[in-house]
Design an enzyme around this catalytic site. Structure first.
Site, PDB file in Angstrom:
ATOM      1  N   VAL A  11       0.925  -1.171  -0.031  1.00 54.88           N
ATOM      2  CA  VAL A  11       0.241  -0.027  -0.011  1.00 54.88           C
ATOM      3  C   VAL A  11       0.751   1.195   0.020  1.00 54.88           C
ATOM      4  O   VAL A  11       0.704   2.190  -0.939  1.00 54.88           O
ATOM      5  CB  VAL A  11      -0.980   0.104   1.244  1.00 54.88           C
ATOM      6  CG1 VAL A  11      -1.643   1.345   1.497  1.00 54.88           C
ATOM      7  CG2 VAL A  11      -2.109  -1.045   1.408  1.00 54.88           C
ATOM      8  N   THR A 121      -5.498  -0.344   7.212  1.00 53.21           N
ATOM      9  CA  THR A 121      -6.775  -0.946   7.739  1.00 53.21           C
ATOM     10  C   THR A 121      -7.048  -0.947   9.278  1.00 53.21           C
ATOM     11  O   THR A 121      -6.150  -1.658   9.611  1.00 53.21           O
ATOM     12  CB  THR A 121      -7.227  -2.132   7.065  1.00 53.21           C
ATOM     13  OG1 THR A 121      -7.019  -1.872   5.390  1.00 53.21           O
ATOM     14  CG2 THR A 121      -8.627  -2.571   7.333  1.00 53.21           C
ATOM     15  N   PHE A 155      -8.317   0.957  -0.839  1.00 52.88           N
ATOM     16  CA  PHE A 155      -9.107  -0.196  -1.577  1.00 52.88           C
ATOM     17  C   PHE A 155      -8.404  -0.664  -2.773  1.00 52.88           C
ATOM     18  O   PHE A 155      -9.040  -1.314  -3.431  1.00 52.88           O
ATOM     19  CB  PHE A 155     -10.266   0.459  -1.798  1.00 52.88           C
ATOM     20  CG  PHE A 155     -11.441   0.965  -0.682  1.00 52.88           C
ATOM     21  CD1 PHE A 155     -12.157   0.064  -0.270  1.00 52.88           C
ATOM     22  CD2 PHE A 155     -11.198   2.401  -0.268  1.00 52.88           C
ATOM     23  CE1 PHE A 155     -12.941   0.356   0.883  1.00 52.88           C
ATOM     24  CE2 PHE A 155     -12.073   2.728   0.971  1.00 52.88           C
ATOM     25  CZ  PHE A 155     -12.976   1.636   1.547  1.00 52.88           C
ATOM     26  N   GLU A 158      -4.268  -5.888  -4.939  1.00 50.98           N
ATOM     27  CA  GLU A 158      -2.722  -6.260  -5.371  1.00 50.98           C
ATOM     28  C   GLU A 158      -2.930  -6.987  -6.717  1.00 50.98           C
ATOM     29  O   GLU A 158      -4.020  -7.884  -7.021  1.00 50.98           O
ATOM     30  CB  GLU A 158      -2.166  -7.199  -4.372  1.00 50.98           C
ATOM     31  CG  GLU A 158      -1.782  -6.622  -3.119  1.00 50.98           C
ATOM     32  CD  GLU A 158      -1.278  -7.777  -2.183  1.00 50.98           C
ATOM     33  OE1 GLU A 158      -0.698  -8.912  -2.451  1.00 50.98           O
ATOM     34  OE2 GLU A 158      -1.133  -7.182  -0.941  1.00 50.98           O
ATOM     35  N   GLY A 263      -7.689 -15.774   0.470  1.00 48.76           N
ATOM     36  CA  GLY A 263      -6.715 -15.599   1.156  1.00 48.76           C
ATOM     37  C   GLY A 263      -6.190 -14.148   1.106  1.00 48.76           C
ATOM     38  O   GLY A 263      -6.940 -13.412   0.775  1.00 48.76           O
ATOM     39  N   CYS A 266      -5.401  -9.175   3.300  1.00 47.89           N
ATOM     40  CA  CYS A 266      -6.615  -8.490   3.992  1.00 47.89           C
ATOM     41  C   CYS A 266      -8.009  -9.181   4.295  1.00 47.89           C
ATOM     42  O   CYS A 266      -8.281  -9.192   5.349  1.00 47.89           O
ATOM     43  CB  CYS A 266      -6.980  -7.332   2.714  1.00 47.89           C
ATOM     44  SG  CYS A 266      -5.619  -6.267   2.353  1.00 47.89           S
ATOM     45  N   LYS A 269      -7.796 -11.380   7.610  1.00 46.98           N
ATOM     46  CA  LYS A 269      -7.483 -10.533   8.581  1.00 46.98           C
ATOM     47  C   LYS A 269      -8.638  -9.513   9.137  1.00 46.98           C
ATOM     48  O   LYS A 269      -9.158  -9.400  10.207  1.00 46.98           O
ATOM     49  CB  LYS A 269      -6.314  -9.950   8.946  1.00 46.98           C
ATOM     50  CG  LYS A 269      -5.913  -8.693   8.202  1.00 46.98           C
ATOM     51  CD  LYS A 269      -4.737  -7.824   8.322  1.00 46.98           C
ATOM     52  CE  LYS A 269      -4.408  -6.570   7.527  1.00 46.98           C
ATOM     53  NZ  LYS A 269      -5.580  -5.704   7.404  1.00 46.98           N
ATOM     54  N   LYS A 327      -3.616 -15.209  -5.206  1.00 48.83           N
ATOM     55  CA  LYS A 327      -4.246 -14.698  -6.708  1.00 48.83           C
ATOM     56  C   LYS A 327      -3.247 -14.397  -7.707  1.00 48.83           C
ATOM     57  O   LYS A 327      -2.185 -14.074  -7.253  1.00 48.83           O
ATOM     58  CB  LYS A 327      -5.214 -13.814  -6.289  1.00 48.83           C
ATOM     59  CG  LYS A 327      -4.832 -12.222  -6.029  1.00 48.83           C
ATOM     60  CD  LYS A 327      -5.561 -11.210  -5.845  1.00 48.83           C
ATOM     61  CE  LYS A 327      -5.274  -9.942  -5.743  1.00 48.83           C
ATOM     62  NZ  LYS A 327      -5.941  -8.659  -5.791  1.00 48.83           N
ATOM     63  N   ARG A 334       0.820 -14.448   1.609  1.00 48.27           N
ATOM     64  CA  ARG A 334      -0.045 -14.317   3.148  1.00 48.27           C
ATOM     65  C   ARG A 334      -1.299 -14.910   3.002  1.00 48.27           C
ATOM     66  O   ARG A 334      -2.169 -14.662   2.100  1.00 48.27           O
ATOM     67  CB  ARG A 334      -0.033 -12.798   3.612  1.00 48.27           C
ATOM     68  CG  ARG A 334       1.142 -12.261   3.838  1.00 48.27           C
ATOM     69  CD  ARG A 334       1.257 -10.904   4.302  1.00 48.27           C
ATOM     70  NE  ARG A 334       1.022  -9.786   3.047  1.00 48.27           N
ATOM     71  CZ  ARG A 334       1.092  -8.711   3.277  1.00 48.27           C
ATOM     72  NH1 ARG A 334       1.386  -8.136   4.443  1.00 48.27           N
ATOM     73  NH2 ARG A 334       0.953  -7.948   2.174  1.00 48.27           N
TER      74      ARG A 334
HETATM   75  P1  NAD Z   1       3.203  -4.819   4.092  1.00 49.24           P
HETATM   76  O1  NAD Z   1       3.168  -5.756   5.316  1.00 49.24           O
HETATM   77  O2  NAD Z   1       3.217  -4.930   2.494  1.00 49.24           O
HETATM   78  O3  NAD Z   1       3.890  -3.315   4.304  1.00 49.24           O
HETATM   79  C1  NAD Z   1       3.890  -2.824   5.789  1.00 49.24           C
HETATM   80  C2  NAD Z   1       5.280  -2.240   6.031  1.00 49.24           C
HETATM   81  O4  NAD Z   1       5.069  -1.215   7.140  1.00 49.24           O
HETATM   82  C3  NAD Z   1       6.557  -2.989   5.981  1.00 49.24           C
HETATM   83  O5  NAD Z   1       7.612  -2.732   4.789  1.00 49.24           O
HETATM   84  C4  NAD Z   1       7.099  -2.714   7.449  1.00 49.24           C
HETATM   85  O6  NAD Z   1       8.444  -3.021   7.358  1.00 49.24           O
HETATM   86  C5  NAD Z   1       6.582  -1.299   7.551  1.00 49.24           C
HETATM   87  N1  NAD Z   1       6.451  -0.743   8.998  1.00 49.24           N
HETATM   88  C6  NAD Z   1       6.204  -1.664  10.093  1.00 49.24           C
HETATM   89  N2  NAD Z   1       6.380  -0.912  11.274  1.00 49.24           N
HETATM   90  C7  NAD Z   1       7.105   0.319  10.796  1.00 49.24           C
HETATM   91  C8  NAD Z   1       7.324   1.512  11.286  1.00 49.24           C
HETATM   92  N3  NAD Z   1       7.237   1.719  12.797  1.00 49.24           N
HETATM   93  N4  NAD Z   1       7.746   2.426  10.668  1.00 49.24           N
HETATM   94  C9  NAD Z   1       8.011   2.198   9.404  1.00 49.24           C
HETATM   95  N5  NAD Z   1       7.550   1.202   8.748  1.00 49.24           N
HETATM   96  C10 NAD Z   1       7.063   0.360   9.339  1.00 49.24           C
HETATM   97  O7  NAD Z   1       1.633  -4.284   4.332  1.00 49.24           O
HETATM   98  P2  NAD Z   1       0.463  -3.657   3.302  1.00 49.24           P
HETATM   99  O8  NAD Z   1      -0.085  -4.888   2.397  1.00 49.24           O
HETATM  100  O9  NAD Z   1       1.065  -2.497   2.445  1.00 49.24           O
HETATM  101  O10 NAD Z   1      -0.676  -3.194   4.157  1.00 49.24           O
HETATM  102  C11 NAD Z   1      -0.625  -2.087   4.860  1.00 49.24           C
HETATM  103  C12 NAD Z   1      -1.974  -1.873   5.352  1.00 49.24           C
HETATM  104  O11 NAD Z   1      -2.969  -1.440   4.533  1.00 49.24           O
HETATM  105  C13 NAD Z   1      -2.656  -2.669   6.314  1.00 49.24           C
HETATM  106  O12 NAD Z   1      -3.213  -2.294   7.177  1.00 49.24           O
HETATM  107  C14 NAD Z   1      -3.569  -3.593   5.159  1.00 49.24           C
HETATM  108  O13 NAD Z   1      -4.519  -4.047   5.864  1.00 49.24           O
HETATM  109  C15 NAD Z   1      -3.845  -2.370   4.483  1.00 49.24           C
HETATM  110  N6  NAD Z   1      -4.349  -2.691   3.044  1.00 49.24           N
HETATM  111  C16 NAD Z   1      -3.672  -3.363   2.369  1.00 49.24           C
HETATM  112  C17 NAD Z   1      -3.968  -3.804   1.066  1.00 49.24           C
HETATM  113  C18 NAD Z   1      -3.179  -4.852   0.189  1.00 49.24           C
HETATM  114  O14 NAD Z   1      -3.692  -5.243  -0.875  1.00 49.24           O
HETATM  115  N7  NAD Z   1      -2.057  -5.318   0.632  1.00 49.24           N
HETATM  116  C19 NAD Z   1      -5.195  -3.097   0.278  1.00 49.24           C
HETATM  117  C20 NAD Z   1      -5.772  -2.331   1.222  1.00 49.24           C
HETATM  118  C21 NAD Z   1      -5.429  -1.972   2.467  1.00 49.24           C
END
Ligand code: NAD
Length: 445
Positions: A11, A121, A155, A158, A263, A266, A269, A327, A334
């Site tokens: 994100v 989220t 929203f 990936e 899976g 998102c 969890k 997917k 994950r």
């Molecule tokens: P991710 O695990 O790919 O990335 C999270 C990043 O945050 C990691 O690189 C981690 O090292 C970093 N991080 C953790 N603690 C930190 C800190 N204190 N300071 C700086 N960086 C730090 O996660 P993601 O898939 O990008 O998801 C992030 C959020 O967005 C989640 O809440 C997720 O639910 C939400 N989200 C994800 C998606 C998706 O498709 N992946 C879509 C919409 C929303």
């Protein structure tokens, strides 16, 4: 305008890159040194179509920067987005450790007025917790600095993340302050030019909207999986049922494909977290509990079918998996159904060979050398006792039956995504098992 994005994952990296593309000066921050040093060298740590080129362009134009220092990134920043992970805690609720750690850091280091936006989220009440944490830190250092809170859940999907970000179905912004409203409106203006809607609302509504959206999508999947399983029992074909119901405009034909369970990072969890929120308000979300239960069963379904076919005698047999990611078009493993399938096969004493166009590095982190990784789809079919189609990558859609027949010891295909036709498989000498497609072979006597 200058902004910082904290958390450079799927994100954060996409958000930062897309904002940079509109001319904004962006710094993406992460505590993961390895990730940031790779990005500084032009190596993109995740697979997301189109992202690498876009990052390169914006870095070259001097608009996109990477840093491990939140403090440095805050200099003259107008907006800071918190986009760190919110994994499920032991009780299923969203673990806010990373979000609050960032809030604490912001409170320690801001020296000017700023808008703080939660993009991760997060459950209802999180923006308030972030606000409180920042205030406490400001009080600790007697700093009188105004900051504004906003919630802007993401929203994107990936695999099509850039397109989703640039052409959003909607942008949701929760604020309780006109200044935050004004700054965020300005930031998002380039994305609204083609009539993409932006909805401003109160913060709790914005926070809940994200969970409600994912819970609704997960419900559609579990509903169809439940219907698919019933189809197998009564001798119906879920593909036909799907077309039949999807043509009703009130239902629609998107997201009603049965499979082997949802899976990813998102849905699992977020469904858990909203159930937990309901429980904490003494309002059990019974429908979503069923959605989750069905999904857990569905992830086991494919391995169960393999067991049934081989009378539970899997020891010493070799199975081939096409696809590992949860997917297509992502390397994200994950909560991927592949994990449950592979573990079940390994526990039963079988060997697993797998091929995925991009997710094998991620799979190696989970399975190490416990499974074999192929060079291409056919490589993993040598001496195979059965093919399991797990992820519907385009390259698996038109297989070479002659090569498959020559390579495979046992000619059986378990299709977890219904991308093949049973008749065609049969004509080519394969036993075939899809999801919810008994083709009128009713199990009723
Ligand atoms: P991710 O695990 O790919 O990335 C999270 C990043 O945050 C990691 O690189 C981690 O090292 C970093 N991080 C953790 N603690 C930190 C800190 N204190 N300071 C700086 N960086 C730090 O996660 P993601 O898939 O990008 O998801 C992030 C959020 O967005 C989640 O809440 C997720 O639910 C939400 N989200 C994800 C998606 C998706 O498709 N992946 C879509 C919409 C929303």
């Amino acid at each position: 305008m200058k902004i910082s994005i904290v958390g450079t994952g799927y994100v954060g990296l996409v958000t930062g890159t897309c904002f940079a593309d509109t001319g904004v000066n962006v710094t993406c921050v992460d505590i993961d040194n390895d990730k940031i040093s790779k990005l500084k060298k032009g190596v993109v740590p995740i697979y997301e179509p189109g992202l690498e080129t876009m990052i390169k362009t914006n870095v070259e134009k001097g608009r996109l920067h990477f840093s491990t220092s939140l403090k440095e990134s805050l200099e003259q920043t107008d907006v800071i987005f918190i986009a760190v992970g919110t994994p499920p805690g032991e009780d299923g609720s969203a673990d806010l450790r990373h979000v609050l750690a960032v809030a604490k850091d912001i409170g320690k280091h801001i020296d000017h007025s700023i808008v703080v936006v939660t993009k991760s989220t997060v459950p209802i009440g999180t923006a308030e917790k972030v606000r409180k944490t920042i205030r406490e830190e400001l009080e600790n250092r007697n700093a009188d600095i105004t900051f504004y809170m906003a919630s802007n859940p993401e929203f994107l999907k990936e695999g099509s993340a850039i397109d989703d970000f640039l052409k959003p179905d909607r942008i949701i912004v929760g604020t309780d302050d006109d200044e935050a409203d004004r700054i965020i409106r300005r930031l998002y203006k380039p994305f609204l030019l083609n009539n993409h809607p932006i909805y401003f609302m109160d913060i709790p509504s914005a926070e809940l909207t994200k969970y409600a959206a994912n819970a609704m999508l997960a419900t559609k999947i579990s509903f169809m999986n439940d219907i698919a399983n019933l189809c197998e029992l009564v001798g119906a074909d879920v593909n036909m049922v799907r077309q039949g119901i999807g043509s009703d405009s009130r239902i629609g034909n998107k997201f009603i494909y049965p499979g082997i369970g949802y899976g990813g990072s998102c849905f699992p969890k977020d469904v858990k977290a909203i159930i937990r929120t309901g429980n904490s308000y003494k309002y059990p979300l019974r429908l979503l509990q069923a959605v989750e239960d069905i999904n857990e069963d569905q992830k086991r379904l494919m391995a169960d079918k393999v067991k049934e076919y081989f009378n539970s005698e899997l020891a010493g047999k070799t199975f081939s998996l096409w696809g590992l990611s949860f997917k297509p078009n992502t390397d994200d493993m994950r909560e991927a159904p592949a994990i449950v399938i592979i573990n079940t096969l390994l526990e039963a004493g079988a060997k697993v060979k797998a091929y995925d166009p991009v997710a094998m590095n991620e799979a190696r982190k989970i399975f190490g050398d416990n499974i074999t990784y192929g060079q291409d789809p056919y490589d993993v079919l040598i001496d195979s006792d059965g093919l399991l189609l797990v992820t519907e990558w385009p390259e698996f859609r038109i297989p070479n039956y002659n090569v498959m027949r020559k390579l495979m010891k046992h000619k059986v295909v378990f299709d977890g995504r219904n991308i093949y036709e049973k008749t065609e498989m049969k004509e080519n000498g394969f036993d075939y098992f899809g999801v919810g497609r008994s083709l009128n072979e009713s199990k009723l006597s």
